[in-house]
Design a protein around this motif. Structure first.
Motif, short mmCIF file in Angstrom:
data_model
loop_
_atom_site.label_atom_id
_atom_site.label_comp_id
_atom_site.label_asym_id
_atom_site.label_seq_id
_atom_site.Cartn_x
_atom_site.Cartn_y
_atom_site.Cartn_z
N PRO A 19 -0.98 -2.00 -2.08
CA PRO A 19 -0.56 -3.41 -2.14
C PRO A 19 0.04 -3.73 -3.51
CG PRO A 19 -2.82 -3.21 -1.31
CD PRO A 19 -2.43 -1.86 -1.83
N ASP A 20 0.88 -4.74 -3.55
CA ASP A 20 1.48 -5.16 -4.83
C ASP A 20 0.44 -5.77 -5.76
OD1 ASP A 20 4.00 -4.29 -4.08
OD2 ASP A 20 4.54 -6.21 -3.17
N SER A 21 -0.62 -6.30 -5.18
CA SER A 21 -1.73 -6.87 -5.96
C SER A 21 -2.96 -6.83 -5.08
CB SER A 21 -1.42 -8.31 -6.37
OG SER A 21 -1.69 -9.21 -5.31
N PRO A 22 -4.15 -7.07 -5.65
CA PRO A 22 -5.36 -7.07 -4.83
C PRO A 22 -5.62 -8.39 -4.12
CG PRO A 22 -5.96 -7.31 -7.13
CD PRO A 22 -4.47 -7.14 -7.09
N SER A 23 -4.63 -9.28 -4.08
CA SER A 23 -4.81 -10.56 -3.39
C SER A 23 -4.81 -10.33 -1.88
CB SER A 23 -3.70 -11.53 -3.77
OG SER A 23 -2.46 -11.11 -3.22
N THR A 24 -5.48 -11.18 -1.16
CA THR A 24 -5.56 -11.03 0.29
C THR A 24 -4.18 -11.03 0.96
OG1 THR A 24 -7.79 -11.98 0.37
CG2 THR A 24 -6.52 -12.00 2.42
N PRO A 25 -3.26 -11.95 0.62
CA PRO A 25 -1.93 -11.90 1.25
C PRO A 25 -1.20 -10.59 1.03
CG PRO A 25 -2.27 -14.02 0.18
CD PRO A 25 -3.40 -13.14 -0.25
N ASP A 26 -1.27 -10.04 -0.19
CA ASP A 26 -0.58 -8.78 -0.46
C ASP A 26 -1.25 -7.61 0.26
OD1 ASP A 26 1.46 -9.78 -1.97
OD2 ASP A 26 0.50 -9.43 -3.90
N VAL A 27 -2.57 -7.64 0.35
CA VAL A 27 -3.28 -6.58 1.07
C VAL A 27 -2.96 -6.67 2.55
CG1 VAL A 27 -5.55 -5.69 1.74
CG2 VAL A 27 -5.13 -6.37 -0.62
N ARG A 28 -2.90 -7.89 3.09
CA ARG A 28 -2.55 -8.07 4.50
C ARG A 28 -1.14 -7.55 4.78
NH1 ARG A 28 -3.08 -13.22 4.74
NH2 ARG A 28 -5.29 -13.19 5.29
N LYS A 29 -0.21 -7.83 3.88
CA LYS A 29 1.17 -7.36 4.03
C LYS A 29 1.22 -5.84 4.04
CE LYS A 29 5.65 -7.59 1.63
NZ LYS A 29 6.33 -8.07 0.39
N TYR A 30 0.48 -5.22 3.14
CA TYR A 30 0.43 -3.76 3.07
C TYR A 30 -0.17 -3.17 4.34
CZ TYR A 30 -1.45 0.83 1.96
OH TYR A 30 -1.79 2.16 2.01
N LEU A 31 -1.29 -3.72 4.79
CA LEU A 31 -1.95 -3.20 5.99
C LEU A 31 -1.04 -3.29 7.20
CD1 LEU A 31 -5.58 -4.61 5.61
CD2 LEU A 31 -4.84 -2.22 5.37
N ARG A 32 -0.31 -4.39 7.30
CA ARG A 32 0.58 -4.55 8.44
C ARG A 32 1.67 -3.47 8.45
NH1 ARG A 32 0.93 -11.15 8.23
NH2 ARG A 32 -0.65 -11.57 9.84
N GLU A 33 2.30 -3.25 7.31
CA GLU A 33 3.35 -2.24 7.27
C GLU A 33 2.79 -0.85 7.55
OE1 GLU A 33 6.89 -0.43 4.41
OE2 GLU A 33 5.55 -1.98 3.61
N PHE A 34 1.66 -0.55 6.95
CA PHE A 34 1.03 0.76 7.11
C PHE A 34 0.61 1.01 8.55
CE2 PHE A 34 -3.29 2.97 6.39
CZ PHE A 34 -2.77 4.21 6.67
N LEU A 35 -0.15 0.09 9.11
CA LEU A 35 -0.74 0.32 10.43
C LEU A 35 0.24 0.11 11.58
CD1 LEU A 35 -4.23 -1.32 9.75
CD2 LEU A 35 -3.66 1.12 9.79
N LEU A 36 1.36 -0.56 11.33
CA LEU A 36 2.37 -0.70 12.38
C LEU A 36 3.23 0.55 12.53
CD1 LEU A 36 3.52 -4.42 11.95
CD2 LEU A 36 2.46 -3.40 13.98
N ASP A 37 3.07 1.49 11.63
CA ASP A 37 3.78 2.77 11.74
C ASP A 37 3.32 3.48 13.01
OD1 ASP A 37 4.77 5.37 11.48
OD2 ASP A 37 4.43 5.44 9.32
N LYS A 38 4.28 3.84 13.86
CA LYS A 38 3.95 4.47 15.14
C LYS A 38 3.29 5.83 14.98
CE LYS A 38 8.59 6.52 15.78
NZ LYS A 38 9.10 6.09 14.46
N ARG A 39 3.44 6.45 13.81
CA ARG A 39 2.78 7.73 13.58
C ARG A 39 1.35 7.56 13.08
NH1 ARG A 39 5.89 12.45 13.28
NH2 ARG A 39 8.10 12.10 13.72
#
Length: 342
Positions: A19-39
């Motif tokens: 994540p760009d920072s440890p804030s909840t919005p940035d962590v949520r953004k990171y998780l979405r990109e990571f976990l939406l990966d079809k692989r």
């Protein structure tokens, strides 16, 4: 007679992301990109979108943000600054004929930005090194997929090659073993646990040589039929590290951490087995996390702190994490040698 190319060689180092920072919005953004990966989550696209955006990201982000705050330093995320340190040191070691760029599969700095940096240098070829020792479709495969997706739109595409696995690379093994030996010189340990990031069993089976994979004894050797099997790669790394550390077979074990969801993942689970060790007389454990070459949440927090607490509560006396390779001099030279050999 043809002339050899005299331009630069590009080297692209890639790690997973942060994540760009440890804030909840940035962590949520990171998780979405990571976990939406079809692989990463290989289910129907509609179901994956609903699961990530409706369940996992909203509920997991606040919890993960608290953990990232524990991990964060004045320099930011360790995974990021260790990667940038490795880039700078490798650049200095390789010299002016090479241009080394660093990118993350998810978030910043992006793979796209790193590839553009190399394109601006007019490199003759690009060597891509995903910083995952053991090949997995969800990590190395995803990086390869992303690189090819980006460069397909370039008008001129230079030669591009991938270092897909270095689980048995001599420099990698010796560098990691040396870090363990430094701890072993200070204290006597009863046992060594090699804890790897887990993957669903179906990921291993989907990529296996048909009829060969049994999720068992087939991983006792590392050969052309299982060279891209994540489980086999983990066992290969462990055998080589154990040999370098002078361990007998009964002095170490391989386990897997960080599972997600209810589907069966690779076993044994690290958090299960460590609780049984003290009852077997194993009181001092040296813990490796050899799927990672840079310290991050899974090493520092999960293996270094959470597993330590579990082990001590079960009656253990000492649980010592072996730090990741980060940008240790031996590791920088090992990466340099991989690039030169490639």
């Amino acid at each position: 007679m043809s002339k050899k190319a005299t331009g630069k060689i590009g080297v692209l180092l890639v790690n997973l992301g942060t994540p760009d920072s440890p804030s909840t919005p940035d962590v949520r953004k990171y998780l979405r990109e990571f976990l939406l990966d079809k692989r990463v989550i290989d289910i129907n696209a509609v179901a994956r979108y609903a699961l990530i955006n409706g369940v996992i990201a909203p509920f997991r982000a606040p919890k993960s943000a608290k953990i990232y705050k524990e991990l964060w330093t004045e320099r930011g995320s360790p995974l990021l600054y260790h990667g940038l340190d490795l880039q700078k040191k490798l650049q200095a070691s390789l010299g002016d004929r090479y241009h080394v760029a660093f990118g993350m599969r998810y978030q910043s700095p992006s793979i796209k930005a790193a590839l553009e940096e190399l394109r601006e240098q007019s490199v003759d070829r690009i060597i891509v090194l995903p910083l995952f020792p053991q090949y997995a479709s969800a990590s190395t495969g995803s990086v390869q997929d992303k690189v090819m997706e980006i460069v397909k739109d370039w008008w001129v595409i230079p030669n591009i090659s991938f270092i897909s696995s270095f689980c048995d690379d001599p420099g990698f093994i010796k560098s990691f073993a040396e870090l363990g030996k430094q701890h072993m010189a200070k204290d006597d340990y009863d046992f060594v646990v090699f804890s790897y990031h887990g993957v669903p069993e179906r990921h291993v089976l989907k990529g296996s040589d048909k009829g060969y994979c049994q999720l068992g004894a087939c991983c006792n050797t590392y050969n052309k039929r299982n060279k891209y099997c994540y489980r086999a790669s983990c066992y290969a790394t462990s055998r080589l590290l154990a040999a370098e550390l002078g361990l007998r077979e009964d002095q170490y074990m391989v386990a897997f951490q960080s599972r997600l969801g209810k589907d069966p993942w690779l076993t044994p689970y690290t958090d299960f087995i460590l609780k049984d060790l003290p009852a077997k007389g194993i009181k001092k454990v040296l813990a490796y996390s050899p799927a990672f070459v840079a310290d991050c949440l899974e090493t520092t927090i999960e293996v270094g702190e959470e597993f330590k607490e579990m082990f001590l509560e079960a009656g253990g006396e000492k649980w010592q994490l072996v730090e990741s390779l980060n940008s240790e001099p031996m590791w920088v030279e090992a990466v340099k040698e991989m690039v030169l050999q490639h």
